[in-house]
Design an enzyme around this catalytic site. Structure first.
Site, mmCIF file in Angstrom:
data_model
loop_
_atom_site.group_PDB
_atom_site.id
_atom_site.type_symbol
_atom_site.label_atom_id
_atom_site.label_comp_id
_atom_site.label_asym_id
_atom_site.label_seq_id
_atom_site.Cartn_x
_atom_site.Cartn_y
_atom_site.Cartn_z
ATOM 1 C CE LYS A 171 -1.761 2.992 2.145
ATOM 2 N NZ LYS A 171 -1.562 4.458 1.845
ATOM 3 C CG ASN A 173 7.251 8.860 16.666
ATOM 4 O OD1 ASN A 173 6.393 8.943 17.524
ATOM 5 N ND2 ASN A 173 8.404 8.243 16.839
ATOM 6 N N GLY A 227 3.198 5.322 13.139
ATOM 7 C CA GLY A 227 3.977 4.108 13.430
ATOM 8 C C GLY A 227 3.666 3.547 14.806
ATOM 9 C CD GLU A 248 13.329 4.978 8.729
ATOM 10 O OE1 GLU A 248 13.711 5.719 9.658
ATOM 11 O OE2 GLU A 248 13.049 5.405 7.609
ATOM 12 C CB CYS A 307 13.303 9.878 7.744
ATOM 13 S SG CYS A 307 13.849 8.574 6.695
ATOM 14 C CD GLU A 324 10.652 13.520 10.675
ATOM 15 O OE1 GLU A 324 9.617 12.909 10.979
ATOM 16 O OE2 GLU A 324 11.593 12.999 10.042
HETATM 17 C C1 UN1 Z 1 14.487 8.689 3.894
HETATM 18 O O1 UN1 Z 1 14.909 9.784 4.175
HETATM 19 O O2 UN1 Z 1 13.318 8.381 4.126
HETATM 20 O O3 UN1 Z 1 20.320 8.090 2.886
HETATM 21 C C2 UN1 Z 1 15.318 7.664 3.216
HETATM 22 C C3 UN1 Z 1 19.399 8.667 2.341
HETATM 23 C C4 UN1 Z 1 18.597 7.947 1.286
HETATM 24 C C5 UN1 Z 1 17.383 7.313 1.886
HETATM 25 C C6 UN1 Z 1 16.621 8.230 2.772
HETATM 26 N N1 UN1 Z 1 19.418 6.946 0.643
HETATM 27 O O4 UN1 Z 1 19.091 9.806 2.612
#
Ligand code: UN1
Length: 493
Positions: A174, A229, A232, A249, A283, A384
């Site tokens: 999804k 967060n 999750g 994650e 992230c 964040e």
């Molecule tokens: C993300 O920010 O959700 O190292 C993943 C990195 C990328 C992946 C980021 N290869 O920023």
């Protein structure tokens, strides 16, 4: 008329049962990029049933054969890289060169996991008894629900789907409703590569509808989720009640530390790339810069000057440095942090507003923003924001920098710029994040190493690398006694 896409269930392209649809727009222009099924619980259930059915044969297919299908999918992604990158930019906004990187990450992961079809190593080890053999092998967990975000719409699904299927699981996928075309492109590549129907099932729609249907289904053994967060944590609670495994994650509040002895030019480039790449919607984005006193003023003024020169625009335009943010809600959320930063006492030194003019009004553009003189406990330095916003914090020493780095509810990525190897290693040891970079920004993880974080970033799992196999397999420990008599472990030994 927008191009209409369908769910992929049991190897067939189908509409949602209720026939409802949603449209996705280009966040740079507002143009409609496609129409997708708005799936509900009933569609998720159909997809789970197809995955359960397909699991029987798929888990019995020799893993090297499964790997060959992945290898062919990787070849297709290579062939289509440019087209898929443009589709990705059009639906979520990141600039084209980064979109190519997103596809490349999926290519890398697909080749890498194709190879795991011939590895997926377990252990063999001596038994404590004679005439007895001891080993462990990896077994699939069953049906896996993969729920993915829009910010890496090709890379992140591949981090989940490729290790899941090469180890013999089947998948219900999804994707975010803000990046559905990339999910379609990925699944089409798998279909063309010869993946049997039902091994990967694609259900478009919203988390609260299609996503919930996957999470709730008793025949889904594992949920792999990347996103906020708040969501999750809710999924984790639900999975605990239902007795399912869950791999999460969930973002970060990453910092770059710049010490007095750093190469300032190099650090500046690293900060610009890490704070404003993907419009700050990673992230792993550097939303804090922790700068030592001796270099703070110089660093702050150079960063502000460079930030003001960044060009906003459509990611398809090669001259653009920073694309739009993904949607109106994100734009409003980012804007809401501006008065928060100011009233907490930070100084807005660059950007700080929704961008207008030069055709920007059709899309969702926010000026790349730098707050200076932020304090570690301020909300802009703790929460964040997920946009092109970074906050500079002044510190006196390496020890203080490490403490500030660790003093947030997340633990994904961090970085230190220094020319002193001793200080670099002290930082590597003292920093509590899943990723640590030395003399490089906070972004740029490679697929064959573990990816993930501590504290509010995750729940102890890692993606990518062989760590991904640990998420998507169960250990089966096998003892074979060929002595022909009853041997008792711990007693006869
Ligand atoms: C993300 O920010 O959700 O190292 C993943 C990195 C990328 C992946 C980021 N290869 O920023």
């Amino acid at each position: 008329m927008a191009q209409e896409y369908r769910n992929y269930i049991g190897g067939e392209w189908r509409d949602a049962r209720a026939g409802e649809r949603f449209e996705r727009e280009d966040p740079a222009t507002g143009a409609i990029t496609g129409s997708y099924p708005r799936s509900r619980g009933e569609d998720a259930r159909d997809a789970v049933c197809a995955a359960v059915e397909a699991q029987k044969a798929w888990r019995r297919m020799p893993a090297p054969r499964r790997g060959e299908i992945l290898f062919r999918a990787a070849e297709i992604l290579v062939r289509e890289k440019e087209r898929f990158a443009r589709d990705l930019t059009e639906e979520m906004g990141k600039v084209l060169k980064e979109a190519r990187g997103d596809i490349q990450e999926a290519i890398d992961m697909t080749y890498y996991m194709a190879g795991e079809g011939r590895r997926a190593f377990g252990q063999t080890t001596p038994s404590e008894l004679p005439d007895k053999f001891a080993m462990s092998v990896r077994a699939p967990v069953g049906v896996v629900g993969c729920i993915t975000p829009w910010n890496f719409p090709m890379a992140i699904p591949s981090w989940k789907i490729m290790p899941a299927i090469v180890t013999g699981n089947t998948v219900v996928f999804k994707p975010s409703q803000y990046a559905p075309k990339s999910a379609y492109n990925l699944v089409r590549a798998l279909e063309e590569a010869g993946l049997p129907g039902g091994v990967v099932n694609l259900v478009f729609g919203e988390g609260a509808e299609a996503g919930a249907g996957i999470i709730e289904h008793p025949l889904v053994s594992l949920i792999s989720f990347t996103g906020s967060n708040a969501v999750g944590k809710r999924i984790a609670v639900q999975c605990a009640e239902l007795g399912k495994s869950v791999s999460l994650e969930m973002g970060g509040k990453n910092a770059i530390i710049v010490l007095d002895d750093a190469d300032v030019e190099l650090a500046l480039e690293g900060v610009i790339w890490s704070a404003f790449g993907t419009t700050g919607q990673r992230c792993t984005a550097a939303s804090r810069v922790i700068v030592q006193g001796g270099v703070y003023d110089e660093f702050a003024s150079k960063l502000v000057e460079r930030t003001k020169k960044l060009r906003l625009g459509s990611g398809l335009d090669e001259g653009t440095d920073v694309g739009p943010v993904v949607n109106r809600d994100q734009l409003a959320k980012i804007a809401s942090y501006m008065p928060v930063g100011a009233s907490d006492g930070a100084t807005l030194a660059a950007g700080g507003a929704v961008a207008h003019g030069d055709g920007l009004d059709r899309g969702y553009f926010f000026e790349p923003t730098v707050f200076v003189d932020a304090k570690p406990a301020m909300r802009i330095a703790q929460e964040e924001i997920f946009g092109p916003v970074t906050a500079l914090i002044r510190v006196g020493s390496l020890e203080e920098a490490i403490e500030v780095n660790n003093g947030v509810p997340y633990g994904l990525s961090s970085s230190i710029y220094t020319r002193d190897v001793n200080r670099a290693f002290k930082a590597i040891e003292g920093i509590h994040t899943g990723l640590v970079y030395v003399n490089a920004g906070t972004i740029g993880a490679e697929v064959h190493l573990p990816f993930g974080g501590t504290r509010g970033t995750g729940n102890g799992h890692r993606e990518a690398g062989t760590a991904a196999l640990d998420t998507f397999t169960e250990w089966k420990t096998v003892y074979v006694d060929y002595s022909g008599r009853l041997q008792k472990a711990q007693i006869d030994a």
